[in-house]
Design a protein around this motif. Structure first.
Motif, PDB file in Angstrom:
ATOM      1  N   ALA A  94       0.824  -1.212   0.000  1.00  0.00           N
ATOM      2  CA  ALA A  94       0.000   0.000   0.000  1.00  0.00           C
ATOM      3  C   ALA A  94       0.857   1.261   0.000  1.00  0.00           C
ATOM      4  O   ALA A  94       0.600   2.197  -0.770  1.00  0.00           O
ATOM      5  CB  ALA A  94      -0.933  -0.007   1.218  1.00  0.00           C
ATOM      6  N   SER A  95       1.882   1.288   0.825  1.00  0.00           N
ATOM      7  CA  SER A  95       2.697   2.497   0.895  1.00  0.00           C
ATOM      8  C   SER A  95       3.537   2.679  -0.360  1.00  0.00           C
ATOM      9  O   SER A  95       3.761   3.807  -0.800  1.00  0.00           O
ATOM     10  CB  SER A  95       3.570   2.484   2.139  1.00  0.00           C
ATOM     11  N   TRP A  96       3.992   1.586  -0.986  1.00  0.00           N
ATOM     12  CA  TRP A  96       4.784   1.717  -2.212  1.00  0.00           C
ATOM     13  C   TRP A  96       3.930   2.136  -3.398  1.00  0.00           C
ATOM     14  O   TRP A  96       4.423   2.817  -4.298  1.00  0.00           O
ATOM     15  CB  TRP A  96       5.537   0.438  -2.487  1.00  0.00           C
ATOM     16  N   ILE A  97       2.663   1.752  -3.422  1.00  0.00           N
ATOM     17  CA  ILE A  97       1.759   2.226  -4.478  1.00  0.00           C
ATOM     18  C   ILE A  97       1.549   3.734  -4.340  1.00  0.00           C
ATOM     19  O   ILE A  97       1.609   4.484  -5.323  1.00  0.00           O
ATOM     20  CB  ILE A  97       0.430   1.455  -4.438  1.00  0.00           C
ATOM     21  N   ILE A  98       1.332   4.190  -3.120  1.00  0.00           N
ATOM     22  CA  ILE A  98       1.177   5.635  -2.891  1.00  0.00           C
ATOM     23  C   ILE A  98       2.472   6.363  -3.237  1.00  0.00           C
ATOM     24  O   ILE A  98       2.446   7.437  -3.842  1.00  0.00           O
ATOM     25  CB  ILE A  98       0.754   5.894  -1.428  1.00  0.00           C
ATOM     26  N   ALA A  99       3.616   5.774  -2.888  1.00  0.00           N
ATOM     27  CA  ALA A  99       4.908   6.389  -3.214  1.00  0.00           C
ATOM     28  C   ALA A  99       5.106   6.479  -4.724  1.00  0.00           C
ATOM     29  O   ALA A  99       5.652   7.469  -5.219  1.00  0.00           O
ATOM     30  CB  ALA A  99       6.040   5.597  -2.579  1.00  0.00           C
ATOM     31  N   ALA A 100       4.665   5.480  -5.456  1.00  0.00           N
ATOM     32  CA  ALA A 100       4.794   5.519  -6.919  1.00  0.00           C
ATOM     33  C   ALA A 100       3.953   6.639  -7.512  1.00  0.00           C
ATOM     34  O   ALA A 100       4.397   7.350  -8.421  1.00  0.00           O
ATOM     35  CB  ALA A 100       4.397   4.169  -7.509  1.00  0.00           C
ATOM     36  N   VAL A 101       2.748   6.818  -7.012  1.00  0.00           N
ATOM     37  CA  VAL A 101       1.891   7.910  -7.488  1.00  0.00           C
ATOM     38  C   VAL A 101       2.531   9.261  -7.173  1.00  0.00           C
ATOM     39  O   VAL A 101       2.563  10.167  -8.021  1.00  0.00           O
ATOM     40  CB  VAL A 101       0.477   7.800  -6.864  1.00  0.00           C
ATOM     41  N   LEU A 102       3.060   9.405  -5.968  1.00  0.00           N
ATOM     42  CA  LEU A 102       3.731  10.654  -5.596  1.00  0.00           C
ATOM     43  C   LEU A 102       4.987  10.886  -6.436  1.00  0.00           C
ATOM     44  O   LEU A 102       5.308  12.034  -6.773  1.00  0.00           O
ATOM     45  CB  LEU A 102       4.081  10.643  -4.111  1.00  0.00           C
ATOM     46  N   ALA A 103       5.690   9.826  -6.803  1.00  0.00           N
ATOM     47  CA  ALA A 103       6.885   9.970  -7.641  1.00  0.00           C
ATOM     48  C   ALA A 103       6.516  10.456  -9.038  1.00  0.00           C
ATOM     49  O   ALA A 103       7.229  11.278  -9.624  1.00  0.00           O
ATOM     50  CB  ALA A 103       7.635   8.651  -7.715  1.00  0.00           C
ATOM     51  N   VAL A 104       5.405   9.966  -9.571  1.00  0.00           N
ATOM     52  CA  VAL A 104       4.962  10.442 -10.880  1.00  0.00           C
ATOM     53  C   VAL A 104       4.580  11.920 -10.800  1.00  0.00           C
ATOM     54  O   VAL A 104       4.955  12.719 -11.673  1.00  0.00           O
ATOM     55  CB  VAL A 104       3.776   9.589 -11.397  1.00  0.00           C
ATOM     56  N   ILE A 105       3.871  12.292  -9.764  1.00  0.00           N
ATOM     57  CA  ILE A 105       3.508  13.702  -9.582  1.00  0.00           C
ATOM     58  C   ILE A 105       4.768  14.550  -9.424  1.00  0.00           C
ATOM     59  O   ILE A 105       4.868  15.645  -9.991  1.00  0.00           O
ATOM     60  CB  ILE A 105       2.576  13.868  -8.369  1.00  0.00           C
ATOM     61  N   ALA A 106       5.746  14.061  -8.676  1.00  0.00           N
ATOM     62  CA  ALA A 106       6.995  14.801  -8.487  1.00  0.00           C
ATOM     63  C   ALA A 106       7.751  14.954  -9.797  1.00  0.00           C
ATOM     64  O   ALA A 106       8.309  16.013 -10.082  1.00  0.00           O
ATOM     65  CB  ALA A 106       7.866  14.092  -7.457  1.00  0.00           C
ATOM     66  N   SER A 107       7.758  13.904 -10.597  1.00  0.00           N
ATOM     67  CA  SER A 107       8.444  13.986 -11.889  1.00  0.00           C
ATOM     68  C   SER A 107       7.774  14.993 -12.800  1.00  0.00           C
ATOM     69  O   SER A 107       8.442  15.751 -13.504  1.00  0.00           O
ATOM     70  CB  SER A 107       8.465  12.614 -12.556  1.00  0.00           C
ATOM     71  N   LEU A 108       6.451  14.997 -12.807  1.00  0.00           N
ATOM     72  CA  LEU A 108       5.731  15.944 -13.657  1.00  0.00           C
ATOM     73  C   LEU A 108       5.886  17.379 -13.166  1.00  0.00           C
ATOM     74  O   LEU A 108       6.009  18.299 -13.961  1.00  0.00           O
ATOM     75  CB  LEU A 108       4.254  15.579 -13.728  1.00  0.00           C
ATOM     76  N   SER A 109       5.884  17.569 -11.849  1.00  0.00           N
ATOM     77  CA  SER A 109       5.985  18.935 -11.336  1.00  0.00           C
ATOM     78  C   SER A 109       7.396  19.499 -11.462  1.00  0.00           C
ATOM     79  O   SER A 109       7.578  20.707 -11.445  1.00  0.00           O
ATOM     80  CB  SER A 109       5.518  19.007  -9.878  1.00  0.00           C
ATOM     81  N   GLY A 110       8.394  18.648 -11.596  1.00  0.00           N
ATOM     82  CA  GLY A 110       9.759  19.125 -11.749  1.00  0.00           C
ATOM     83  C   GLY A 110      10.227  19.192 -13.185  1.00  0.00           C
ATOM     84  O   GLY A 110      11.363  19.535 -13.456  1.00  0.00           O
ATOM     85  N   SER A 111       9.343  18.860 -14.126  1.00  0.00           N
ATOM     86  CA  SER A 111       9.737  18.864 -15.524  1.00  0.00           C
ATOM     87  C   SER A 111       9.157  20.066 -16.252  1.00  0.00           C
ATOM     88  O   SER A 111       8.363  20.825 -15.704  1.00  0.00           O
ATOM     89  CB  SER A 111       9.260  17.575 -16.203  1.00  0.00           C
ATOM     90  N   GLN A 112       9.511  20.218 -17.503  1.00  0.00           N
ATOM     91  CA  GLN A 112       8.998  21.321 -18.298  1.00  0.00           C
ATOM     92  C   GLN A 112       7.542  21.099 -18.687  1.00  0.00           C
ATOM     93  O   GLN A 112       6.865  22.026 -19.079  1.00  0.00           O
ATOM     94  CB  GLN A 112       9.851  21.495 -19.547  1.00  0.00           C
TER      95      GLN A 112
END
Length: 103
Positions: free
Chosen positions: A21-39
């Motif tokens: 459960a926590s790794w699924i949430i972490a994966a979603v947050l990682a995608v959001i982090a990647s999108l927010s830090g990109s162009q």
């Protein structure tokens, strides 16, 4: 280890569910982090501050099962579990911000 915890058996099923459960949430947050830090999300000049926050949250969720091991009955000292979890949070945040966020 206290005498009451000496006879306590590790709850492996709960540890696996907590990790999944926590790794699924972490994966979603990682995608959001990647999108927010990109162009893609920030236009021509990306703002890394939001990305750092999301990478730190992803690190917290990756480290959550490690910090929960003593509470789940595993024979791990609480201080060692918290130290390992803290290192995981720092590592995930640094790798996410400096390696995975590419401009």
């Amino acid at each position: 280890m206290t005498p009451a915890a000496a006879g306590k058996r590790p709850r492996r099923g709960m540890a696996i569910l907590c990790a999944l459960a926590s790794w699924i949430i972490a994966a979603v947050l990682a995608v959001i982090a990647s999108l927010s830090g990109s162009q893609f999300a920030a236009g021509p000049a990306p703002d890394p501050s939001g990305s750092v926050v999301f990478w730190a949250l992803a690190g917290v969720f990756v480290a959550l099962p490690v910090a929960a091991l003593p509470s789940l009955g595993f024979t791990v000292r609480r201080g060692a579990a918290w130290a390992a979890a803290s290192l995981i949070v720092v590592a995930v945040t640094l790798v996410g911000v400096f390696v995975l966020n590419t401009p």
